[in-house]
Design an enzyme around this catalytic site. Sequence first.
Site, mmCIF file in Angstrom:
data_model
loop_
_atom_site.group_PDB
_atom_site.id
_atom_site.type_symbol
_atom_site.label_atom_id
_atom_site.label_comp_id
_atom_site.label_asym_id
_atom_site.label_seq_id
_atom_site.Cartn_x
_atom_site.Cartn_y
_atom_site.Cartn_z
ATOM 1 N N HIS A 1 0.458 -6.104 -0.742
ATOM 2 C CA HIS A 1 1.604 -5.191 -0.754
ATOM 3 C C HIS A 1 1.664 -4.435 0.561
ATOM 4 C CE1 HIS A 1 4.440 -2.499 -3.216
ATOM 5 N NE2 HIS A 1 4.481 -2.048 -1.974
ATOM 6 N N HIS B 1 4.572 -3.774 3.849
ATOM 7 C CA HIS B 1 5.944 -4.008 4.310
ATOM 8 C C HIS B 1 5.976 -4.318 5.797
ATOM 9 C CE1 HIS B 1 7.992 -2.672 0.579
ATOM 10 N NE2 HIS B 1 6.852 -2.018 0.417
ATOM 11 N N ARG C 1 16.673 -4.980 16.015
ATOM 12 C CA ARG C 1 18.069 -5.371 16.253
ATOM 13 C C ARG C 1 18.249 -6.799 16.750
ATOM 14 N NH1 ARG C 1 20.286 0.179 19.103
ATOM 15 N NH2 ARG C 1 19.387 1.596 17.558
ATOM 16 N N ASP D 1 12.485 -8.897 -0.215
ATOM 17 C CA ASP D 1 12.823 -7.913 -1.243
ATOM 18 C C ASP D 1 14.220 -7.322 -1.078
ATOM 19 O OD1 ASP D 1 12.393 -5.940 0.752
ATOM 20 O OD2 ASP D 1 11.542 -4.555 -0.725
ATOM 21 N N GLY E 1 12.667 0.313 -2.473
ATOM 22 C CA GLY E 1 13.554 1.472 -2.346
ATOM 23 C C GLY E 1 13.391 2.426 -3.512
ATOM 24 N N HIS F 1 8.749 -3.665 -7.116
ATOM 25 C CA HIS F 1 8.155 -2.333 -7.211
ATOM 26 C C HIS F 1 8.631 -1.752 -8.538
ATOM 27 C CE1 HIS F 1 7.852 -2.789 -2.886
ATOM 28 N NE2 HIS F 1 7.389 -1.562 -2.694
ATOM 29 N N GLU G 1 6.712 3.508 -9.427
ATOM 30 C CA GLU G 1 6.133 4.198 -8.268
ATOM 31 C C GLU G 1 6.433 5.695 -8.371
ATOM 32 O OE1 GLU G 1 7.692 2.869 -4.503
ATOM 33 O OE2 GLU G 1 6.286 4.062 -3.323
ATOM 34 N N ASP H 1 0.723 -0.779 1.835
ATOM 35 C CA ASP H 1 2.149 -0.423 1.757
ATOM 36 C C ASP H 1 2.826 -0.300 3.129
ATOM 37 O OD1 ASP H 1 4.407 -0.104 0.242
ATOM 38 O OD2 ASP H 1 4.012 1.943 -0.373
HETATM 39 ZN ZN LIG Z 1 6.022 -0.910 -1.172
#
Ligand SMILES: [Zn+2]
Length: 359
Positions: free
Chosen positions: A29, A31, A84, A151, A185, A212, A215, A293
């Site tokens: 997990h 990101h 970008r 995700d 999110g 998720h 949380e 995370d």
């Molecule tokens: Zn997360």
Amino acid sequence: MTERLAVSAETAGSGPHDFIAGLPKAELHVHHIGSASPRIVSELAARHPDSRVPVDPEALAGYFTFTDFAHFIDVYLSVVDLIRTPEDVRLLTYEVARELARQQVRYAELTITPFSSTRRGIDARAFMEAIEDARKAAESEFGTVLRWCFDIPGEAGLEAAEETTRLATDDRLRPEGLVSFGLGGPEIGVPRPQFKPYFDRAIAAGLHSVPHAGETTGPGTVWDALVDLRAERIGHGTGAARDPELLAHLAERRIALEVCPTSNIATRAVTRLDEHPIREFARAGVLVTVNSDDPPMFGTDLNTEYAIAARLLDLDEEGLAALAKNAVEASFLDAPGKTRLAAEIDAYTASWLSSRPLR
Ligand SMILES: [Zn+2]
């Protein structure tokens, strides 16, 4: 050339931190954009001077201090805004892999939010090529195997869900390294069941479900993720601790929780580390994995999270090795890959224990 650090049992020190530093690990997990170190963020901010993200690393540290979960999302999205071009994507992915390799992470499922990039106008095919190019380079140069979880950014609603599902299931776009489908999110005001049709499509296309849930909300959200989204693992699941029936269900089905202790403190999902429900999870027999995370944003890394888990769960070296093997079991590695990584963990641990004086 390999940059994997060769920390062997013979050359490392003798404390739990040294043991953890050399322990082969799987990270489940973490990101993609949330793994951007201050050095990378600073480089990207300098490339895109119209951004509100500070370029100076010291100012960045202050910028990454969050007052609550909503503030964290706001800061996170300002970093998302720095990605970008396909070259930004490739640089970030490759550098994240370097950081994982430094921590002896052999296998990582990196959560990527492709909608954030395609919405900014990055061509979907160029995006996929950038991450795949970085994945292959990382595997050959660092020895770290990367896989992707695409995700849905929950705050962006059903348009984002549709686009993420398209990118994950279209055979002409879907990258080779993609193994799972997630949902991130904020949870408050973003009910999980509305995403069921998208998860159904992703699962039908052969992807694993790893949303998720729980949380920042209670056990109801985790149940929704299990029932409606057919979750095979749960991101965080902190709120599950309040429901013994849910804990028993998770334990019985071997549905792992991806626990990220420091993240939960940084976002104020948990007040103090000593109150973290990881102990309740372990006591209930739930398959607990420890993960990082958004590590640089939370001033942590995976090794630090293992050290925290060792303290909270009172783990010795064998306990830490078992924790690392939980992540291998809960991963989407193929069976031979799981066997190999578990054996590597066992060999490292045996070598460590045999090289020390008797206690
Ligand atoms: Zn997360």
